[in-house]
Design a protein around this motif. Structure first.
Motif, PDB file in Angstrom:
ATOM      1  N   ILE A  20       1.016  -1.324  -0.092  1.00  0.00           N
ATOM      2  CA  ILE A  20       0.115   0.080   0.153  1.00  0.00           C
ATOM      3  C   ILE A  20       0.900   1.216  -0.104  1.00  0.00           C
ATOM      4  O   ILE A  20       1.960   1.510   0.979  1.00  0.00           O
ATOM      5  N   ALA A  21       0.707   2.269  -1.030  1.00  0.00           N
ATOM      6  CA  ALA A  21       1.493   3.105  -1.105  1.00  0.00           C
ATOM      7  C   ALA A  21       1.499   4.185   0.283  1.00  0.00           C
ATOM      8  O   ALA A  21       0.464   4.573   0.658  1.00  0.00           O
ATOM      9  N   THR A  22       2.627   4.657   0.455  1.00  0.00           N
ATOM     10  CA  THR A  22       2.807   5.732   1.821  1.00  0.00           C
ATOM     11  C   THR A  22       2.217   7.056   1.094  1.00  0.00           C
ATOM     12  O   THR A  22       2.690   7.471   0.181  1.00  0.00           O
ATOM     13  N   GLN A  23       1.566   7.561   2.005  1.00  0.00           N
ATOM     14  CA  GLN A  23       1.013   8.906   1.720  1.00  0.00           C
ATOM     15  C   GLN A  23       1.211   9.806   2.829  1.00  0.00           C
ATOM     16  O   GLN A  23       1.606   9.419   3.897  1.00  0.00           O
ATOM     17  N   THR A  24       1.278  11.253   2.595  1.00  0.00           N
ATOM     18  CA  THR A  24       1.365  12.191   3.680  1.00  0.00           C
ATOM     19  C   THR A  24       0.148  12.620   3.863  1.00  0.00           C
ATOM     20  O   THR A  24      -0.850  13.116   3.385  1.00  0.00           O
ATOM     21  N   VAL A  25      -0.052  12.682   5.377  1.00  0.00           N
ATOM     22  CA  VAL A  25      -1.123  13.286   6.074  1.00  0.00           C
ATOM     23  C   VAL A  25      -0.842  14.636   6.763  1.00  0.00           C
ATOM     24  O   VAL A  25      -0.076  14.559   7.764  1.00  0.00           O
ATOM     25  N   TYR A  26      -1.629  15.712   6.376  1.00  0.00           N
ATOM     26  CA  TYR A  26      -1.454  16.986   7.029  1.00  0.00           C
ATOM     27  C   TYR A  26      -2.803  17.196   7.946  1.00  0.00           C
ATOM     28  O   TYR A  26      -3.758  17.217   7.677  1.00  0.00           O
ATOM     29  N   LEU A  27      -2.090  17.843   9.315  1.00  0.00           N
ATOM     30  CA  LEU A  27      -3.150  17.991   9.992  1.00  0.00           C
ATOM     31  C   LEU A  27      -3.232  19.776  10.320  1.00  0.00           C
ATOM     32  O   LEU A  27      -2.284  20.169  10.731  1.00  0.00           O
ATOM     33  N   ARG A  28      -4.233  20.167   9.655  1.00  0.00           N
ATOM     34  CA  ARG A  28      -3.921  21.595   9.318  1.00  0.00           C
ATOM     35  C   ARG A  28      -4.100  22.619  10.531  1.00  0.00           C
ATOM     36  O   ARG A  28      -3.448  23.356  10.695  1.00  0.00           O
ATOM     37  N   GLY A  29      -5.000  21.853  11.537  1.00  0.00           N
ATOM     38  CA  GLY A  29      -5.116  22.740  12.810  1.00  0.00           C
ATOM     39  C   GLY A  29      -3.958  22.745  13.804  1.00  0.00           C
ATOM     40  O   GLY A  29      -3.653  23.592  14.449  1.00  0.00           O
ATOM     41  N   ARG A  30      -3.296  21.671  13.543  1.00  0.00           N
ATOM     42  CA  ARG A  30      -2.192  21.340  14.488  1.00  0.00           C
ATOM     43  C   ARG A  30      -0.874  21.791  13.915  1.00  0.00           C
ATOM     44  O   ARG A  30       0.211  21.623  14.476  1.00  0.00           O
ATOM     45  N   GLN A  31      -1.000  21.962  12.689  1.00  0.00           N
ATOM     46  CA  GLN A  31       0.188  22.313  11.517  1.00  0.00           C
ATOM     47  C   GLN A  31       1.250  20.952  11.853  1.00  0.00           C
ATOM     48  O   GLN A  31       2.607  21.492  11.946  1.00  0.00           O
ATOM     49  N   ARG A  32       0.791  20.078  11.746  1.00  0.00           N
ATOM     50  CA  ARG A  32       1.836  18.619  11.813  1.00  0.00           C
ATOM     51  C   ARG A  32       1.495  17.642  10.576  1.00  0.00           C
ATOM     52  O   ARG A  32       0.371  17.959  10.194  1.00  0.00           O
ATOM     53  N   GLN A  33       2.360  16.727  10.404  1.00  0.00           N
ATOM     54  CA  GLN A  33       1.978  15.897   9.240  1.00  0.00           C
ATOM     55  C   GLN A  33       2.770  14.538   9.750  1.00  0.00           C
ATOM     56  O   GLN A  33       3.676  14.505  10.428  1.00  0.00           O
ATOM     57  N   PHE A  34       2.339  13.659   8.963  1.00  0.00           N
ATOM     58  CA  PHE A  34       3.021  12.204   9.151  1.00  0.00           C
ATOM     59  C   PHE A  34       2.575  11.459   7.929  1.00  0.00           C
ATOM     60  O   PHE A  34       1.792  11.704   6.894  1.00  0.00           O
ATOM     61  N   ASN A  35       3.533  10.560   7.722  1.00  0.00           N
ATOM     62  CA  ASN A  35       3.311   9.472   6.536  1.00  0.00           C
ATOM     63  C   ASN A  35       2.908   8.237   7.045  1.00  0.00           C
ATOM     64  O   ASN A  35       3.170   7.736   8.161  1.00  0.00           O
ATOM     65  N   THR A  36       1.848   7.635   6.248  1.00  0.00           N
ATOM     66  CA  THR A  36       1.376   6.479   6.532  1.00  0.00           C
ATOM     67  C   THR A  36       0.787   5.450   5.369  1.00  0.00           C
ATOM     68  O   THR A  36       0.724   5.989   4.476  1.00  0.00           O
ATOM     69  N   ASN A  37       0.980   4.270   5.685  1.00  0.00           N
ATOM     70  CA  ASN A  37       0.193   3.197   4.682  1.00  0.00           C
ATOM     71  C   ASN A  37      -0.743   2.263   5.417  1.00  0.00           C
ATOM     72  O   ASN A  37      -0.851   1.304   4.688  1.00  0.00           O
ATOM     73  N   THR A  38      -1.203   2.857   6.371  1.00  0.00           N
ATOM     74  CA  THR A  38      -2.324   2.082   7.061  1.00  0.00           C
ATOM     75  C   THR A  38      -3.256   3.209   7.284  1.00  0.00           C
ATOM     76  O   THR A  38      -3.621   4.154   6.635  1.00  0.00           O
ATOM     77  N   THR A  39      -4.173   2.682   8.523  1.00  0.00           N
ATOM     78  CA  THR A  39      -5.477   3.723   8.615  1.00  0.00           C
ATOM     79  C   THR A  39      -4.700   4.835   8.986  1.00  0.00           C
ATOM     80  O   THR A  39      -3.668   5.002   9.797  1.00  0.00           O
ATOM     81  N   LEU A  40      -5.615   5.983   8.807  1.00  0.00           N
ATOM     82  CA  LEU A  40      -5.161   7.536   9.411  1.00  0.00           C
ATOM     83  C   LEU A  40      -5.112   7.436  10.926  1.00  0.00           C
ATOM     84  O   LEU A  40      -4.033   8.004  11.256  1.00  0.00           O
ATOM     85  N   CYS A  51     -13.918  12.998  11.682  1.00  0.00           N
ATOM     86  CA  CYS A  51     -13.382  14.422  11.485  1.00  0.00           C
ATOM     87  C   CYS A  51     -13.616  14.805  10.166  1.00  0.00           C
ATOM     88  O   CYS A  51     -14.312  14.063   9.319  1.00  0.00           O
ATOM     89  N   ASN A  52     -13.246  16.064  10.099  1.00  0.00           N
ATOM     90  CA  ASN A  52     -13.438  16.677   8.486  1.00  0.00           C
ATOM     91  C   ASN A  52     -12.108  16.477   7.530  1.00  0.00           C
ATOM     92  O   ASN A  52     -11.183  16.919   7.990  1.00  0.00           O
ATOM     93  N   LYS A  53     -12.309  15.920   6.294  1.00  0.00           N
ATOM     94  CA  LYS A  53     -11.358  15.968   5.440  1.00  0.00           C
ATOM     95  C   LYS A  53     -11.378  17.325   4.496  1.00  0.00           C
ATOM     96  O   LYS A  53     -12.116  17.414   3.826  1.00  0.00           O
ATOM     97  N   VAL A 100      -5.164  16.236   3.643  1.00  0.00           N
ATOM     98  CA  VAL A 100      -5.399  17.280   4.571  1.00  0.00           C
ATOM     99  C   VAL A 100      -6.619  17.286   5.438  1.00  0.00           C
ATOM    100  O   VAL A 100      -7.859  17.019   4.819  1.00  0.00           O
ATOM    101  N   LEU A 101      -6.452  17.047   6.734  1.00  0.00           N
ATOM    102  CA  LEU A 101      -7.566  16.702   7.638  1.00  0.00           C
ATOM    103  C   LEU A 101      -7.538  18.319   8.418  1.00  0.00           C
ATOM    104  O   LEU A 101      -6.730  18.884   8.982  1.00  0.00           O
ATOM    105  N   ASP A 102      -8.990  18.441   8.725  1.00  0.00           N
ATOM    106  CA  ASP A 102      -9.050  19.571   9.699  1.00  0.00           C
ATOM    107  C   ASP A 102      -9.091  19.213  11.002  1.00  0.00           C
ATOM    108  O   ASP A 102     -10.151  19.314  11.833  1.00  0.00           O
TER     109      ASP A 102
END
Length: 421
Positions: free
Chosen positions: A338-358, A383-385, A418-420
């Motif tokens: 499963i391809a690794t993607q980047t998830v951005y948490l807009r409210g926290r100004q943080r991000q992480f990479n994942t190939n599993t559930t958010l 939550c809101n995407k 990007v998650l809110d």
């Protein structure tokens, strides 16, 4: 005299607020459960029993004879000042006896005078059977004092006999009456089967149980219950497979296989199959059904796949999809595909990479997100995407790229997201 809307002079919420201050178990509207007993059934399972408050009994027990076999409840508790929620399958049916190897007692709380009120009749007892692992399960089975009160949902879930009827109707098939039902369980996956099987037998179905466990037959906690059902219903057959005892194997194999299914001598094309267990069990069933479908396609009505007959109660998260897609081997490698993607948490100004559930990806990155059951039921992780595409591993649905509400515990990122949050 005019009729129509009549406002409540005294709001129920106000009555609940006052009642909860007088006694935390009282409520007109909020279902609550009080812990009254627990008993170790074997090294893997502990039975935990509750009594419901007035709101639970009125809403869950008084309508339609109570809950349906295979349903569950969500329990909410506070541990170390944090709310935690977990769902547990209900064992058995209301107002029907459950025969265990040993009776559950409440001697642990014998010195508590309030416990004398807790000796309820079988019709008012709610039973779950759980493994003593995980934060909430450990608390329920080992730490919570008898008399502890929990907020609870009403019984819910579609792992029921009604779901089998709906599936048949959606496939434009007329259900045979009575039909053949096969229940396959492994380990603690046996718990939702108790009520399902009892209900199916009472409706005249021919029922077969196939249960895989590493425990010897003599230590199987519900053996007495199956024997009672066998004595009462000649159309009930059960097979216990102790994975450590070759003498108990079906068709000479410890694992679920095409040979073991065929050895049951069931009309598989017309048999609805309920299954609950680990990823390995689900994957083994998928492979077995696929092999039978390939070998005996001519006997299947309308050239259907036997997969159409399967009804799952799934545990876990990403592992469901791997099992359902037939990837029963090298699971760790399948996850890596499963391809690794980047998830951005807009409210926290943080991000992480994942190939599993958010949710799991965030936790692996040391980021805490709100969650409850972790299985897509309680909605606490919703939550809101803001943007990006995700896939729901329960339904297989691919989202749009726009703004929408999602659950982090059952969605994986197909693109950068990007998650809110």
């Amino acid at each position: 005299m005019a009729t129509g809307y009549r406002p409540e002079i005294i709001q129920r919420a106000f009555v609940d607020f006052i009642g909860s201050r007088l006694h935390p178990f009282w409520s007109l509207t909020r279902p609550k459960l009080r812990l009254i007993a627990r008993q170790a059934l074997n090294d893997d399972l502990i039975a935990v029993q509750f009594e419901g408050n007035h709101a639970f009994k009125r809403q869950a027990l008084a309508s339609d004879g109570g809950w349906h076999g295979g349903q569950h409840i969500n329990l909410t508790t506070i541990i170390d000042a944090f709310y935690h929620q977990r769902h547990y399958s209900l064992v058995g049916l209301p107002k029907q006896p459950l025969y265990l190897q040993s009776d559950i007692d409440n001697s642990e709380n014998s010195e508590n005078s309030e416990n004398s009120e807790n000796k309820q009749s079988q019709s008012n007892i709610i039973t779950i059977a759980i493994k003593p692992q995980g934060l909430v399960s450990n608390y329920l089975t080992q730490q919570a004092p008898l008399g502890t009160i929990f907020d609870s949902s009403l019984p819910s879930g579609d792992f029921t006999l009604a779901q089998a009827k709906l599936d048949i109707q959606s496939a434009n098939r007329l259900p045979p009456a009575p039909s053949s039902l096969l229940f396959i369980a492994g380990g603690s996956g046996i718990t939702p089967m108790l009520g399902l099987i009892t209900q199916a037998l009472s409706q005249g179905h021919t029922v077969t149980l196939l249960y895989y466990s590493r425990m010897p037959l003599a230590e199987t906690p519900f053996l007495k219950h199956w024997q009672q059902l066998k004595d009462s219903y000649p159309n009930f057959t059960y097979h216990f497979i102790n994975t450590e005892d070759p003498d108990s194997y079906l068709a000479g194999t410890r694992h679920l296989s095409a040979e073991s299914l065929l050895a049951l001598s069931l009309p598989l094309a017309d048999t609805r199959v309920f299954v609950c267990g680990s990823q390995a069990l689900l994957a083994g069933l998928y492979d077995a059904v696929q092999a039978i479908t390939s070998l005996d396609m001519d006997s299947l009505k309308d050239k259907r796949s036997l997969h159409d007959n399967l009804i799952f109660e799934r545990f876990g998260s990403l592992s469901h999809e791997l099992a359902i897609n037939g990837n029963s081997h090298n699971t760790d490698n399948e996850k890596d595909d499963i391809a690794t993607q980047t998830v951005y948490l807009r409210g926290r100004q943080r991000q992480f990479n994942t190939n599993t559930t958010l949710l799991i990806g965030a936790e692996q990155a040391g980021i805490s997100l709100s969650h409850g059951c972790r299985q897509g039921i309680c909605q606490l992780c919703r939550c809101n995407k803001a943007s990006g595409v995700v896939k729901n591993i329960e339904t297989g649905k691919i989202s749009s790229d726009g703004y929408e509400s999602i659950q982090t515990c059952i969605n994986i990122a197909m693109t950068d997201v990007v998650l809110d949050i």
